[in-house]
Design an enzyme around this catalytic site. Structure first.
Site, PDB file in Angstrom:
ATOM      1  N   GLN A  94       0.225  -7.049 -11.073  1.00 28.50           N
ATOM      2  CA  GLN A  94      -0.322  -7.554 -10.085  1.00 28.50           C
ATOM      3  C   GLN A  94       0.571  -7.634  -8.697  1.00 28.50           C
ATOM      4  O   GLN A  94       2.078  -7.934  -8.978  1.00 28.50           O
ATOM      5  CB  GLN A  94      -0.657  -9.027 -10.149  1.00 28.50           C
ATOM      6  CG  GLN A  94      -1.532  -9.309 -11.496  1.00 28.50           C
ATOM      7  CD  GLN A  94      -3.149  -8.441 -11.350  1.00 28.50           C
ATOM      8  OE1 GLN A  94      -3.583  -8.229 -10.195  1.00 28.50           O
ATOM      9  NE2 GLN A  94      -3.339  -7.683 -12.164  1.00 28.50           N
ATOM     10  N   GLY A  95       0.276  -7.354  -7.672  1.00 28.99           N
ATOM     11  CA  GLY A  95       0.963  -7.265  -6.424  1.00 28.99           C
ATOM     12  C   GLY A  95       1.655  -5.925  -5.979  1.00 28.99           C
ATOM     13  O   GLY A  95       2.534  -6.058  -5.146  1.00 28.99           O
ATOM     14  N   CYS A  96       1.078  -4.867  -6.669  1.00 31.17           N
ATOM     15  CA  CYS A  96       1.540  -3.612  -6.015  1.00 31.17           C
ATOM     16  C   CYS A  96       0.367  -3.125  -5.386  1.00 31.17           C
ATOM     17  O   CYS A  96      -0.667  -3.342  -5.768  1.00 31.17           O
ATOM     18  CB  CYS A  96       1.655  -2.656  -7.361  1.00 31.17           C
ATOM     19  SG  CYS A  96       3.157  -3.151  -8.272  1.00 31.17           S
ATOM     20  N   ALA A  97       0.520  -2.285  -4.235  1.00 36.87           N
ATOM     21  CA  ALA A  97      -0.585  -1.609  -3.667  1.00 36.87           C
ATOM     22  C   ALA A  97      -1.274  -0.665  -4.232  1.00 36.87           C
ATOM     23  O   ALA A  97      -2.497  -0.558  -4.406  1.00 36.87           O
ATOM     24  CB  ALA A  97      -0.029  -1.220  -2.371  1.00 36.87           C
ATOM     25  N   SER A  98      -0.415   0.085  -5.105  1.00 36.69           N
ATOM     26  CA  SER A  98      -0.942   1.190  -5.971  1.00 36.69           C
ATOM     27  C   SER A  98      -1.101   0.574  -7.329  1.00 36.69           C
ATOM     28  O   SER A  98      -0.673  -0.584  -7.590  1.00 36.69           O
ATOM     29  CB  SER A  98       0.319   2.246  -6.049  1.00 36.69           C
ATOM     30  OG  SER A  98       0.513   2.826  -4.736  1.00 36.69           O
TER      31      SER A  98
END
Length: 143
Positions: free
Chosen positions: A47-51
């Site tokens: 969680q927290g990754c754009a990809s």
């Protein structure tokens, strides 16, 4: 197969051009083994990754000391290279050593924060935090 983390750091120091460094990151990502469907489980998603990023950490207890085993994947080439950096840094460490390792310090040392987007930097931090939490949990299970 990924080179050892020390080799990756030396290679980064040798490569002056950032376009070449990006290509090197992409090559590191290509060196990861192909991901199976189990790796792409929702429980492995960071969680927290754009990809999209998936990390799976487990402990190999077959040797004299428990060692982390990591697998990872991403749907973006450069991010997959960043996943490879994390795997090169943590795979094979004891959970205690992994819990004491500052992954974001490596990211800073390689100068990535100055050359990647803030979204990617946040994604690296999310990966590092996830690995740290899992390593602490495994280290606690060791006793």
């Amino acid at each position: 197969m990924l080179p050892p983390i020390d080799t990756i750091v030396e290679d980064f120091a040798f490569i002056d051009d950032w376009e070449e460094r990006y290509r090197y990151l992409i090559e590191l990502g290509r060196a990861l083994p192909p991901a199976d469907a189990a790796l792409h489980a929702e429980s492995n998603k960071v969680q927290g990754c754009a990809s999209q990023v998936w990390l799976d950490l487990d402990v190999d207890r077959s040797g004299p000391e428990p060692r982390l085993r990591m697998r990872g994947d991403s749907d973006a080439h450069i991010v997959r290279g960043l996943v490879a950096l994390m795997i090169a840094l943590f795979d094979g460490k004891t959970p205690r050593d992994a819990a004491a390792t500052d992954a974001f310090a490596l990211y800073t040392k390689l100068g990535l924060g100055e050359h990647l987007t803030p979204q990617r930097s946040n994604g690296v931090r999310a990966m590092a935090d996830r690995i740290h939490r899992d390593a602490v949990r495994f280290a606690g299970a060791q006793g």
